[in-house]
Each structure stands twice: as structure tokens, then as C-alpha cells.
Motif scaffolding. Sequence first.
Motif, PDB file in Angstrom:
ATOM      1  N   VAL A  32       0.848  -1.193   0.000  1.00  0.00           N
ATOM      2  CA  VAL A  32       0.000   0.000   0.000  1.00  0.00           C
ATOM      3  C   VAL A  32       0.888   1.250   0.000  1.00  0.00           C
ATOM      4  CG1 VAL A  32      -1.630   1.358   1.377  1.00  0.00           C
ATOM      5  CG2 VAL A  32      -2.010  -1.103   1.071  1.00  0.00           C
ATOM      6  N   GLU A  33       1.864   1.270   0.883  1.00  0.00           N
ATOM      7  CA  GLU A  33       2.755   2.431   0.984  1.00  0.00           C
ATOM      8  C   GLU A  33       3.606   2.589  -0.276  1.00  0.00           C
ATOM      9  OE1 GLU A  33       6.326   4.080   3.859  1.00  0.00           O
ATOM     10  OE2 GLU A  33       4.939   2.582   4.640  1.00  0.00           O
ATOM     11  N   GLU A  34       4.158   1.484  -0.764  1.00  0.00           N
ATOM     12  CA  GLU A  34       4.979   1.535  -1.979  1.00  0.00           C
ATOM     13  C   GLU A  34       4.166   2.051  -3.166  1.00  0.00           C
ATOM     14  OE1 GLU A  34       7.430  -1.565  -4.858  1.00  0.00           O
ATOM     15  OE2 GLU A  34       6.709  -2.275  -2.912  1.00  0.00           O
ATOM     16  N   THR A  35       2.935   1.591  -3.284  1.00  0.00           N
ATOM     17  CA  THR A  35       2.072   2.019  -4.383  1.00  0.00           C
ATOM     18  C   THR A  35       1.749   3.504  -4.277  1.00  0.00           C
ATOM     19  OG1 THR A  35       1.139  -0.195  -4.576  1.00  0.00           O
ATOM     20  CG2 THR A  35      -0.142   1.611  -5.536  1.00  0.00           C
ATOM     21  N   ASP A 107      -7.489  -6.461 -16.742  1.00  0.00           N
ATOM     22  CA  ASP A 107      -7.425  -7.174 -18.009  1.00  0.00           C
ATOM     23  C   ASP A 107      -6.061  -6.901 -18.637  1.00  0.00           C
ATOM     24  OD1 ASP A 107      -7.764  -8.357 -20.455  1.00  0.00           O
ATOM     25  OD2 ASP A 107      -9.368  -7.011 -21.135  1.00  0.00           O
ATOM     26  N   ARG A 108      -5.170  -7.873 -18.482  1.00  0.00           N
ATOM     27  CA  ARG A 108      -3.806  -7.699 -18.981  1.00  0.00           C
ATOM     28  C   ARG A 108      -3.733  -7.740 -20.504  1.00  0.00           C
ATOM     29  NH1 ARG A 108      -4.023 -11.314 -14.986  1.00  0.00           N
ATOM     30  NH2 ARG A 108      -3.135 -10.780 -12.987  1.00  0.00           N
ATOM     31  N   SER A 109      -4.826  -8.105 -21.158  1.00  0.00           N
ATOM     32  CA  SER A 109      -4.848  -8.115 -22.617  1.00  0.00           C
ATOM     33  C   SER A 109      -5.466  -6.843 -23.186  1.00  0.00           C
ATOM     34  CB  SER A 109      -5.616  -9.345 -23.118  1.00  0.00           C
ATOM     35  OG  SER A 109      -6.977  -9.254 -22.730  1.00  0.00           O
ATOM     36  N   ALA A 110      -5.801  -5.903 -22.323  1.00  0.00           N
ATOM     37  CA  ALA A 110      -6.415  -4.653 -22.773  1.00  0.00           C
ATOM     38  C   ALA A 110      -5.434  -3.861 -23.638  1.00  0.00           C
ATOM     39  CB  ALA A 110      -6.837  -3.812 -21.574  1.00  0.00           C
ATOM     40  N   PRO A 111      -5.956  -3.168 -24.645  1.00  0.00           N
ATOM     41  CA  PRO A 111      -5.078  -2.331 -25.464  1.00  0.00           C
ATOM     42  C   PRO A 111      -4.352  -1.308 -24.582  1.00  0.00           C
ATOM     43  CG  PRO A 111      -7.288  -2.446 -26.411  1.00  0.00           C
ATOM     44  CD  PRO A 111      -7.351  -3.108 -25.062  1.00  0.00           C
ATOM     45  N   GLY A 112      -3.059  -1.211 -24.768  1.00  0.00           N
ATOM     46  CA  GLY A 112      -2.264  -0.267 -24.001  1.00  0.00           C
ATOM     47  C   GLY A 112      -1.568  -0.867 -22.796  1.00  0.00           C
ATOM     48  N   TRP A 113      -1.921  -2.117 -22.416  1.00  0.00           N
ATOM     49  CA  TRP A 113      -1.325  -2.736 -21.225  1.00  0.00           C
ATOM     50  C   TRP A 113       0.197  -2.795 -21.331  1.00  0.00           C
ATOM     51  CZ3 TRP A 113      -2.367  -3.706 -16.354  1.00  0.00           C
ATOM     52  CH2 TRP A 113      -1.545  -4.586 -15.649  1.00  0.00           C
ATOM     53  N   VAL A 114       0.700  -3.242 -22.479  1.00  0.00           N
ATOM     54  CA  VAL A 114       2.151  -3.383 -22.632  1.00  0.00           C
ATOM     55  C   VAL A 114       2.863  -2.028 -22.644  1.00  0.00           C
ATOM     56  CG1 VAL A 114       2.025  -5.617 -23.786  1.00  0.00           C
ATOM     57  CG2 VAL A 114       1.991  -3.528 -25.155  1.00  0.00           C
ATOM     58  N   ASP A 115       2.129  -0.942 -22.891  1.00  0.00           N
ATOM     59  CA  ASP A 115       2.724   0.393 -22.887  1.00  0.00           C
ATOM     60  C   ASP A 115       2.803   0.998 -21.482  1.00  0.00           C
ATOM     61  OD1 ASP A 115       3.011   0.414 -25.685  1.00  0.00           O
ATOM     62  OD2 ASP A 115       0.933   1.086 -25.934  1.00  0.00           O
ATOM     63  N   LEU A 116       2.149   0.373 -20.518  1.00  0.00           N
ATOM     64  CA  LEU A 116       2.184   0.889 -19.153  1.00  0.00           C
ATOM     65  C   LEU A 116       3.587   0.707 -18.578  1.00  0.00           C
ATOM     66  CD1 LEU A 116      -1.213  -0.486 -17.780  1.00  0.00           C
ATOM     67  CD2 LEU A 116      -0.700   1.843 -18.559  1.00  0.00           C
ATOM     68  N   PRO A 117       3.995   1.597 -17.676  1.00  0.00           N
ATOM     69  CA  PRO A 117       5.326   1.457 -17.067  1.00  0.00           C
ATOM     70  C   PRO A 117       5.468   0.099 -16.373  1.00  0.00           C
ATOM     71  CG  PRO A 117       4.356   3.584 -16.524  1.00  0.00           C
ATOM     72  CD  PRO A 117       3.288   2.782 -17.203  1.00  0.00           C
ATOM     73  N   GLU A 118       6.632  -0.497 -16.512  1.00  0.00           N
ATOM     74  CA  GLU A 118       6.889  -1.813 -15.927  1.00  0.00           C
ATOM     75  C   GLU A 118       6.684  -1.807 -14.414  1.00  0.00           C
ATOM     76  OE1 GLU A 118      10.464  -5.096 -15.568  1.00  0.00           O
ATOM     77  OE2 GLU A 118      10.600  -3.567 -17.118  1.00  0.00           O
ATOM     78  N   ASN A 119       7.123  -0.762 -13.743  1.00  0.00           N
ATOM     79  CA  ASN A 119       6.937  -0.667 -12.282  1.00  0.00           C
ATOM     80  C   ASN A 119       5.459  -0.690 -11.915  1.00  0.00           C
ATOM     81  OD1 ASN A 119       9.682  -0.538 -11.927  1.00  0.00           O
ATOM     82  ND2 ASN A 119       9.735   1.672 -11.596  1.00  0.00           N
TER      83      ASN A 119
END
Length: 172
Positions: A32-35, A107-119
Motif C-alpha cells: 500500500v505504501e509503496e504504491t 485485463d492484462r490483454s487490454a489495449p495499451g497494457w504493454v505500454d504501461l510502465p513496468e513498475n
Amino acid sequence: MSEPRLNTVNLADRMANSAQFKALYAEGMGLVEETANYLDGPGRTSSKSLPRIAAVLYAAESMRLTTRLMQMASWLLLQRAVNNGEMNRDQVMAEKSKVRLDSFNCDRSAPGWVDLPENFRDLVERSLRIQNRVAMLDREIYRPEEAAAIKPDNENSVQAQQHLLQTVFSRR
């Protein structure tokens, strides 16, 4: 002759009062704190440079992530209150009815998911794993009949408890 009494041990109740619960509690509250730190700092900065579809997804997933974490934290705090004798089971059941542990998936298959920051994606994944562990523990402690219904037909009680332990204590 009298029938022998079974001395069964509820492993879920034991786990809820154990050092492992304290570790789960620390892990959940730490996430929670890290997020919060990420979303207020590096996440805010990196979200400004995302493509439009990824930016919309980031906003939606950020809300789901924070909601998921707050629900999980609420459950952990309630269980800690039970463990510390600050609340009884009836009080917790009344409050726990407001906590939703089985929703807010992504939904990890949503358009744009792979463009989200890795962290950010890592925070989402970790939150889902902890949510699943907490939800399973909740079912085992407070809704054992539902937990029993989830078990495969060929699974016996020992296998079920082993599965619970494996899920609850699974680490990344």
C-alpha cells in the motif's frame, strides 16, 4: 461405548494468528505504501508521456489498484483487530461485509497494457497475488462452506489444507 472425538485443528484460524499472518500483513501494508509513493512520484511523471490509450488505461488501472489495495488493507486491519482482541467475530463480520476482496481485477490483454510502465504493472501483479491470498484466507476463516465448494471433487481435506497453505504462503 462412546464414539471417539475428533480433535481437528482449523489451519486457517491458526494461520490468521501466526507469524505468517504478520508477514502477510506487513507485505500488504508495505505494498500500500509503496504504491502510494509510486503513484504520487514516478508514476505521475511517467504517466504524462504515455500514448493516449495507455494513459486512459493507466488512469483506470490506478483507480482499480488503489481500490483493491484499500479493500485488502481493510481486511488485514480487521483481522489484526480480531487477533489483538480489539474486536470480536460478530463485530468483524458486520464490518467485513463492506470489504470486497473478489473484485477489481485487471485485463492484462487490454489495449495499451504493454505500454504501461513496468513498475506500475509489477505493482498491479503483486496486488493481485496478495488479494488472492487474502481472499482465500477470508473464505477459509469466515466462509468455510464456500471454500469447500471451490475445491475440486477429487481433493481431500489434507490436500485442501495443503493447497491453502501453499496459496497463502506463496511468494513471488
